[in-house]
Design a protein around this motif. Structure first.
Motif, PDB file in Angstrom:
ATOM      1  N   UNK A 129      -2.990  -2.555   5.299  1.00  0.00           N
ATOM      2  CA  UNK A 129      -4.030  -2.894   6.221  1.00  0.00           C
ATOM      3  C   UNK A 129      -4.795  -3.757   6.213  1.00  0.00           C
ATOM      4  N   UNK A 130      -4.986  -4.017   4.853  1.00  0.00           N
ATOM      5  CA  UNK A 130      -5.943  -5.319   4.697  1.00  0.00           C
ATOM      6  C   UNK A 130      -5.056  -6.599   4.488  1.00  0.00           C
ATOM      7  N   UNK A 131      -3.954  -6.588   4.680  1.00  0.00           N
ATOM      8  CA  UNK A 131      -2.993  -7.864   4.777  1.00  0.00           C
ATOM      9  C   UNK A 131      -2.224  -7.831   3.448  1.00  0.00           C
ATOM     10  N   UNK A 132      -2.161  -6.820   2.436  1.00  0.00           N
ATOM     11  CA  UNK A 132      -1.215  -7.250   1.332  1.00  0.00           C
ATOM     12  C   UNK A 132       0.162  -6.645   1.739  1.00  0.00           C
ATOM     13  N   UNK A 133       1.061  -7.452   0.926  1.00  0.00           N
ATOM     14  CA  UNK A 133       2.556  -7.461   1.382  1.00  0.00           C
ATOM     15  C   UNK A 133       2.797  -5.991   0.755  1.00  0.00           C
ATOM     16  N   UNK A 134       3.983  -5.406   1.294  1.00  0.00           N
ATOM     17  CA  UNK A 134       4.467  -4.322   1.046  1.00  0.00           C
ATOM     18  C   UNK A 134       4.788  -3.935  -0.463  1.00  0.00           C
ATOM     19  N   UNK A 135       5.458  -5.062  -1.096  1.00  0.00           N
ATOM     20  CA  UNK A 135       5.587  -5.017  -2.486  1.00  0.00           C
ATOM     21  C   UNK A 135       4.387  -5.087  -3.320  1.00  0.00           C
ATOM     22  N   UNK A 136       3.267  -5.670  -3.116  1.00  0.00           N
ATOM     23  CA  UNK A 136       2.222  -5.871  -3.902  1.00  0.00           C
ATOM     24  C   UNK A 136       1.629  -4.391  -3.683  1.00  0.00           C
ATOM     25  N   UNK A 137       1.539  -3.761  -2.641  1.00  0.00           N
ATOM     26  CA  UNK A 137       0.943  -2.458  -2.359  1.00  0.00           C
ATOM     27  C   UNK A 137       1.860  -1.476  -2.918  1.00  0.00           C
ATOM     28  N   UNK A 138       3.193  -1.687  -3.244  1.00  0.00           N
ATOM     29  CA  UNK A 138       3.962  -0.711  -4.172  1.00  0.00           C
ATOM     30  C   UNK A 138       3.604  -0.941  -5.450  1.00  0.00           C
TER      31      UNK A 138
END
Length: 325
Positions: free
Chosen positions: A290-299
């Motif tokens: 929600x804060x703009x991080x990519x899905x891979x970074x969030x994973x």
């Protein structure tokens, strides 16, 4: 105190005793990398340095399995041992302006590293953890072999190669039986060490962490005395590494990817499952995306969160309890 660098290879040990730090004078010798050669190495160190065993500081790089026998043997003899990250030693060598690379030069660099830096002393893993890691690594190897044979079987079945199918089935049967036997050996080993068995049971209370992931996490977290969850995550290669300089260089942060890649692969799958089943992992992932991080970074952050949770579960010796309200 005497500082000795040992460059370890499969066949030999290149040793360098740093006689004088200021002038860089060294005394070198080569020994075989076999257990029966170690007493001669020890005699040479005592004779050359004139120091008692507890004043000998030996530095070596982590070189797969080839350094382990020597490290354990020297530690048992009462010598202070340091097992260094090869990348750190390589960077140190560059900082000295060392050109070229030979085993002798590498041993001298190791000695100079020990004399000028403050490396952390190496501590042997508990024997039960060492065996558990070996069993887990063998299980991983068997799983890989089984998957390869299954892939070959699929191709042979498509090609209707009856003779090949029979051969592959025989190999698959043998591999599967051996894997079952080895899994039983893992279970027996845990039964013999109730502390490890309890730790694994606690890890499996974490949603997303199943039998395979818990085994690898247990082997890592009990392999050394981590001082914090962040230190454990860094050891697993899950901390972000920034790449920035001034206003022109703005590289995307990436995981350091140090440590065991098989563990990270398992944690990736555990994090994917955790997005649905683990409230803490899910909340973190949703907040970051929600804060703009990519899905891979969030994973990647979710994988790191799992290590933090696992560290806390083992430290407190309590089952997992969600922190998200």
């Amino acid at each position: 105190m005497a500082v000795i660098g040992i460059d370890v290879s499969k066949q030999k040990l290149d040793c360098a005793w740093l006689r004088d730090v200021a002038t860089g004078k060294v005394k070198t010798r080569v020994f075989g990398n076999r257990r029966q050669d170690f007493p001669r190495l020890l005699e040479w160190l005592e004779h050359q340095t004139g120091e008692p065993l507890d004043q000998l500081h030996v530095l070596m790089e982590a070189t797969g399995i080839y350094h382990e026998t020597l490290a354990y043997w020297l530690h048992a003899a009462g010598i202070q041992v340091y097992v260094l990250n090869p990348a750190q030693v390589r960077d140190f060598s560059r900082s000295l302006g060392v050109r070229g690379k030979t085993d002798k030069k590498d041993s001298v660099v190791l000695a100079r590293y020990g004399a000028t830096q403050r490396p952390e002393a190496w501590k042997p893993e508990p024997e039960e953890v060492r065996k558990l890691k070996a069993l887990a690594a063998r299980l991983d190897a068997l799983d890989k072999d089984i998957q390869r044979e299954r892939n070959r079987r699929e191709k042979a079945e498509f090609a209707m190669a009856t003779d090949i199918l029979r051969s592959i089935d025989d190999i698959l049967l043998a591999l599967t039986r051996e894997r079952d036997r080895l899994q039983q050996e893992v279970d027996d080993h845990l039964d013999q060490h109730p502390g490890l068995k309890q730790d694994r049971a606690l890890l499996q209370t974490i949603p997303g962490v199943g039998p395979a992931v818990s085994l690898r996490l247990l082997a890592m977290l009990r392999s050394r005395a981590f001082e914090s969850a962040r230190q454990a995550a860094a050891f697993a290669g899950l901390v972000p590494v920034s790449w920035e300089s001034g206003s022109s260089v703005r590289g995307r942060p990436r995981l350091s990817k140090a440590g065991n890649p098989k563990l990270r692969q398992s944690l990736y799958m555990a994090a994917v499952v955790g997005l649905r089943r683990n409230p803490d992992v899910s909340a973190l992932y949703q907040r970051l995306t929600a804060n703009g991080k990519s899905k891979m970074a969030a994973l990647g952050a979710a994988m790191r969160k799992l290590v933090h949770i696992a560290y806390g579960v083992l430290k407190t010796q309590t089952e997992y309890r969600p922190q998200t309200a």
